[in-house]
Design an enzyme around this catalytic site. Structure first.
Site, PDB file in Angstrom:
ATOM      1  N   ASP A 180       0.684  -1.106  -0.095  1.00 33.63           N
ATOM      2  CA  ASP A 180       0.051   0.085   0.110  1.00 33.63           C
ATOM      3  C   ASP A 180       0.817   1.261  -0.116  1.00 33.63           C
ATOM      4  OD1 ASP A 180      -1.982   2.089   0.392  1.00 33.63           O
ATOM      5  OD2 ASP A 180      -2.687   1.113   1.879  1.00 33.63           O
ATOM      6  N   ASN A 208       2.868   3.083 -11.298  1.00 34.87           N
ATOM      7  CA  ASN A 208       1.634   3.105 -12.050  1.00 34.87           C
ATOM      8  C   ASN A 208       0.546   3.300 -11.175  1.00 34.87           C
ATOM      9  OD1 ASN A 208      -0.364   2.603 -14.404  1.00 34.87           O
ATOM     10  ND2 ASN A 208      -0.761   0.944 -12.765  1.00 34.87           N
ATOM     11  N   TYR A 255      -7.485  15.608  -7.683  1.00 34.72           N
ATOM     12  CA  TYR A 255      -6.831  14.535  -8.498  1.00 34.72           C
ATOM     13  C   TYR A 255      -5.699  15.306  -9.575  1.00 34.72           C
ATOM     14  CZ  TYR A 255      -6.371  11.062 -12.105  1.00 34.72           C
ATOM     15  OH  TYR A 255      -5.917  10.013 -12.965  1.00 34.72           O
ATOM     16  N   ALA A 305      -4.355  17.956  -9.720  1.00 41.73           N
ATOM     17  CA  ALA A 305      -3.201  18.538  -8.993  1.00 41.73           C
ATOM     18  C   ALA A 305      -2.153  17.597  -8.836  1.00 41.73           C
ATOM     19  CB  ALA A 305      -3.429  18.955  -7.780  1.00 41.73           C
ATOM     20  N   LYS A 355      -1.792  14.821 -10.437  1.00 41.64           N
ATOM     21  CA  LYS A 355      -1.116  14.343 -11.770  1.00 41.64           C
ATOM     22  C   LYS A 355      -0.283  15.650 -12.397  1.00 41.64           C
ATOM     23  CE  LYS A 355      -2.626  10.219 -11.804  1.00 41.64           C
ATOM     24  NZ  LYS A 355      -1.577   9.148 -11.861  1.00 41.64           N
TER      25      LYS A 355
END
Length: 265
Positions: free
Chosen positions: A60, A87, A160, A162, A164
């Site tokens: 995790d 990924n 989200y 931000a 990326k």
């Protein structure tokens, strides 16, 4: 075309979606794949699909020390890691003007989508330098790394996006740090547009013919095919859709207009 025969690759978020497709594509080219995912069953299923001695690890990456443990575990499997595909990612849909930034889910979002890539790179570089080896890091960004994509405007993806946006600039600076001095790591960033993965499957019908045309959705296998083609070509930016370039144009035009109107030329 890169020959992965005899190599070992680590794929995080490999239990489904793009990660699973990357793992299978690499295995098909001869790599021994180490599949890491917080979903143990998903990781095991991907490893079984890959064959070729693939190994599943549960991890995790929301935990700050998980990346270093994972890299150590990967080296324990075979003594070398030739490629890490960073990924793992989680989705997040909440409008900024209503979002609680102290919510634990926001911290988890940034830990997995943003900081995990850096932690993996740090641990990987330590191993590469100690062993005198060379490696490759493929980070999964997003079309949201580059712009507010036309197809998802109004979806409330600010936080989200931000993460990326952030992982793109971190990858760019990491690449800069690897220039000169015989640095041992090549860095690449995958920039997927719409890909039909479990992150979006709940919002779309299973029939591809019914997917919104403006999203230009592709399957994970096509995304993986393009990712490996980008690595073959030595690309740093690896886009999966032509519209990524067009979606960036308003930002370019806005800055150019500011330069012009402020008399900076």
């Amino acid at each position: 075309m890169i020959d992965y025969t005899g190599t070992t690759t680590l794929v995080t978020g490999g239990g489904s979606g793009i990660g699973r497709a990357l793992a299978q594509a690499l295995a098909a080219r001869g790599a021994r794949v180490i599949v890491a995912d917080r979903n143990a069953a998903g990781a095991a299923e991907t490893a079984a699909l890959c064959g070729n001695g693939a190994v599943a690890l549960t991890c995790d990456l929301a935990e700050p020390d998980a990346a270093a443990r994972l890299v150590a575990d990967a080296y324990a499997v075979s003594g070398r890691v030739d490629l890490i595909a960073s990924n793992a990612g989680v989705g997040f849909n909440r409008r900024l003007h209503k979002a609680d930034l102290d919510d634990g889910a926001v911290d988890k979002l940034f830990q997995i989508n943003l900081f995990a890539a850096v932690r993996l790179a740090q641990a990987y570089l330590t191993e590469l330098e100690a062993r005198g080896q060379r490696g490759r890091l493929l980070i999964t960004g997003s079309e949201n790394s580059l712009s507010v994509p036309a197809a998802v405007k109004g979806f409330g993806l600010g936080l989200y996006a931000a993460t990326k946006h952030g992982v793109l600039i971190l990858a760019e600076w990491l690449r800069d740090e690897m220039v000169g001095g015989n640095k041992p790591l090549d860095v690449h960033i995958l920039l997927p547009g719409g890909v039909y993965t479990p992150l979006v499957a709940g919002d779309l019908p299973p029939d591809p013919a019914k997917w919104p045309k403006d999203m230009a959705m592709i399957l994970p296998e096509r995304c993986a095919e393009l990712a490996l083609a980008g690595l073959d070509a030595g690309l740093f930016y690896i886009p999966t859709h032509a519209h990524l370039a067009a979606d960036m144009q308003p930002r370019h035009d806005g800055v150019a207009e500011g330069v012009k109107r402020l008399g900076l030329v």
